[in-house]
Design a protein around this motif. Sequence first.
Motif, PDB file in Angstrom:
ATOM      1  N   THR A  41      13.346   2.979   4.040  1.00  0.00           N
ATOM      2  CA  THR A  41      12.341   4.032   3.849  1.00  0.00           C
ATOM      3  C   THR A  41      12.855   5.392   4.318  1.00  0.00           C
ATOM      4  N   LEU A  52       6.094   5.033   9.988  1.00  0.00           N
ATOM      5  CA  LEU A  52       6.593   4.383   8.776  1.00  0.00           C
ATOM      6  C   LEU A  52       6.166   2.923   8.760  1.00  0.00           C
ATOM      7  N   HIS A  53       6.202   2.355   7.570  1.00  0.00           N
ATOM      8  CA  HIS A  53       5.753   0.977   7.360  1.00  0.00           C
ATOM      9  C   HIS A  53       6.924   0.026   7.631  1.00  0.00           C
ATOM     10  N   HIS A  87       2.744   0.999   2.726  1.00  0.00           N
ATOM     11  CA  HIS A  87       3.629   0.372   1.729  1.00  0.00           C
ATOM     12  C   HIS A  87       3.167  -1.057   1.450  1.00  0.00           C
ATOM     13  N   ASP A 144      14.313   6.642   1.216  1.00  0.00           N
ATOM     14  CA  ASP A 144      13.364   6.900   0.124  1.00  0.00           C
ATOM     15  C   ASP A 144      12.594   8.193   0.347  1.00  0.00           C
ATOM     16  N   ILE A 145      12.291   8.512   1.610  1.00  0.00           N
ATOM     17  CA  ILE A 145      11.473   9.708   1.857  1.00  0.00           C
ATOM     18  C   ILE A 145      12.329  10.902   2.297  1.00  0.00           C
ATOM     19  N   VAL A 205       2.870   2.512  -2.738  1.00  0.00           N
ATOM     20  CA  VAL A 205       3.223   3.236  -1.514  1.00  0.00           C
ATOM     21  C   VAL A 205       2.439   4.543  -1.497  1.00  0.00           C
ATOM     22  N   ALA A 258       7.983   4.488  -2.846  1.00  0.00           N
ATOM     23  CA  ALA A 258       8.027   5.387  -1.684  1.00  0.00           C
ATOM     24  C   ALA A 258       8.657   6.718  -2.082  1.00  0.00           C
ATOM     25  N   ALA A 300      -0.360  -1.482   1.379  1.00  0.00           N
ATOM     26  CA  ALA A 300      -0.659  -0.043   1.308  1.00  0.00           C
ATOM     27  C   ALA A 300      -2.156   0.216   1.275  1.00  0.00           C
ATOM     28  N   ILE A 319       3.596   6.648   6.131  1.00  0.00           N
ATOM     29  CA  ILE A 319       3.906   5.927   4.887  1.00  0.00           C
ATOM     30  C   ILE A 319       3.243   4.550   4.939  1.00  0.00           C
ATOM     31  N   GLY A 345       7.179  -3.088  -2.519  1.00  0.00           N
ATOM     32  CA  GLY A 345       7.142  -1.685  -2.932  1.00  0.00           C
ATOM     33  C   GLY A 345       6.226  -1.440  -4.114  1.00  0.00           C
ATOM     34  N   ALA A 386       1.855   8.312   0.737  1.00  0.00           N
ATOM     35  CA  ALA A 386       2.334   9.232   1.773  1.00  0.00           C
ATOM     36  C   ALA A 386       1.145  10.061   2.215  1.00  0.00           C
TER      37      ALA A 386
END
Lengths: 196, 478
Positions: free
Chosen positions: B350, B339-340, B455, B353-354, B462, B314, B104, B453, B459, B464
């Motif tokens: 993910t 995204l990662h 990351h 998560d988002i 993370v 995340a 990240a 994202i 995890g 955003a």
Amino acid sequence: MSMFGQVFVKNNQYKIKGDFHHMTPNTPIRDADNGWKLLGVTNPRDMTYIHSYGGEAAFFEALSQGKLMATRCDNPKCEYKGSVYQPFRIHCPDCLKKNTVIDMTDIAKKSAKVHTFMVCERSGAFNILEKPIKFINIEFDGVATILMSYLSIGEPAMGMRVVPIFKKQGPTYTILDLSWVPAGTKENQLPEGFSF
Amino acid sequence: MIKFSEQQLQVPKLMRPVYLVTAGQSKFDRAFPDKRTEELCVDALTMAADMLSMEPAELKKYIHTCYYGHFADHFGDQLLGEAVIHDRLGLDPLGNIGVKTGGATGGSTLWEAMKAVASGYSDCVLAMGWERMDEVPTDEGNFLISCAADKDWEGPLGHIYTGYYAVMAQKYWQVFGKEEESFRRTLAEISVKHHGYARFNPFAQGPLKITVEDVLKSPVVAYPLRALDACLMSVGAACAIICDEPTAIKLTKNSKNKPLRIYVTAGSHTLRPADRRDMEIPLLPNETAEQYKDFGKRFPGGDRYPGFTGFLGARMAAWYAYRMTGIKDPTEDLDVIELHDAFTISDVQTYEDIGIRPYGEGRTYVESGDCYHTNPHTGKPGKLPSNLSGGLIGCMHAVGATGIMQTFEIACHLWDRWAEMHGDEKRWKEFNRKKPADWTDLQVKGAKRALAISHAGVGSHVTATILMDPDHLLKKDA
């Protein structure tokens, strides 16, 4: 003749003997497509670190004696008093008071089961485990967390009952001294140096 | 922590609006035997200046402080590498600082840069990230990456980060994927998509025209993950210039770049998955507690949260970001995302998560075609295209630069400059790469809001990063 670096502690000071680094000459990196012009050099490095386990030393020492130690928060003022941690945590993550060290070998023998796992075909440099490596994450009754370790015999599956084994002969004093086998495995099936 | 206090759930607020005005990046590759890291950083900053139709020397006059993202000193074998780069960019004696949060790092560097401007400390800052991962062979590289795991409890177990990561993938695969062949194919489809989009990106290291079958036949790394499910190991640099409003207006005066509002939030979770404790799901604005009441019944074995299947870091980065910017539903409110995708399966994790999909239903984002530039089922634009750069699987993972590369990519869409930056024949030639005959313009038409994202590890960190066209904000006081 060179000798592996060794360390002991006297009066709370490190005392060292032997070689903590080994010299290898550097060599040029040249461009085979462009007249062998110089692009860089290799930088060999072989060094031994001196690492303290601090408050976790009791855990690693106990593995060589066939015991799995955990910790528990006994602070009466902590909202999460009674939580048991494996991996062993020196301090409670909530109240930050020092945890009590407990022996959870019997809990592990009676309740350990595989939460998840991974059979890994690759390793990084310095790996000494046999491949494929069977990573397992183990849950226990009454423990707040889930330990990562490796399975020495059989194929892992979720929910599988496993029991701990310990490298009491020739211990490495690392996390590798702890491994797991399916419940019901016989003593004579265990890898060299390991026992229940 | 398994319960949050009111103070900890405070919605972040900036003291003044912050803007991204330009960004740039180097070519990405597995190795650069002929270039030092500083040369790649100069390439990135020069490109950022070019996008503003400025000379680098002119742009540098505006920079007040510098934030440098560089994950691994031991990879580059150089402590204080930030000082080397800072000097070579000719930015002494300005204040600078290194930022290190594993994978990240790029996002965290932007997080710090944004705060420097928001607080009023600086009106204009440089956020630059890079990684040098070619100074050791791959085995030794895997060892160095494994040093990002707990060195006593995880590292000795194979010295292979994939193993520490993939136990979570296995849990997800069995509980939410139900070990279905169809789910395995969906994962493979992500790899096909990302390697495929990388074909249209001259910066990308891993362009491939492959099929689902190719992915399924690639060597097993850690079952069910195969070599083509995994991200690349890369070298490269990326940068961004972050400003206050008056500076943003000045810097973009002669440029096609419109200043974009930038918001960055961050979350975290335990370095060792082993230390995760059970808790309630922190809900995003488009979720209700009701929808997760029968979660354990619908997905037996999935009743522990975050367990080994969710990335709480995340979730919290999104939790803060959506409330900060007024996003109610990411699929509706955003136009493009990066995204990662360290692995195909973590890409799916993910999505949940988002809040692009509810927990347990991430696969439908791919299967519906929503994640594509052009939905393969309908031929119409994808509802929320993701990783049009190729992501970490197809484009690069030069760790310290990755989060900034993602931000460069989404900004290109908002600036309506994606085709210009990715289609220019000169750039393809300069990078010694062949532009494919079927090169396709992946510009997301009319994009106004985007998310990236960034990351770390399993995890642990993370971020955003949200970019918005200032004329299309969702919340006036954000």
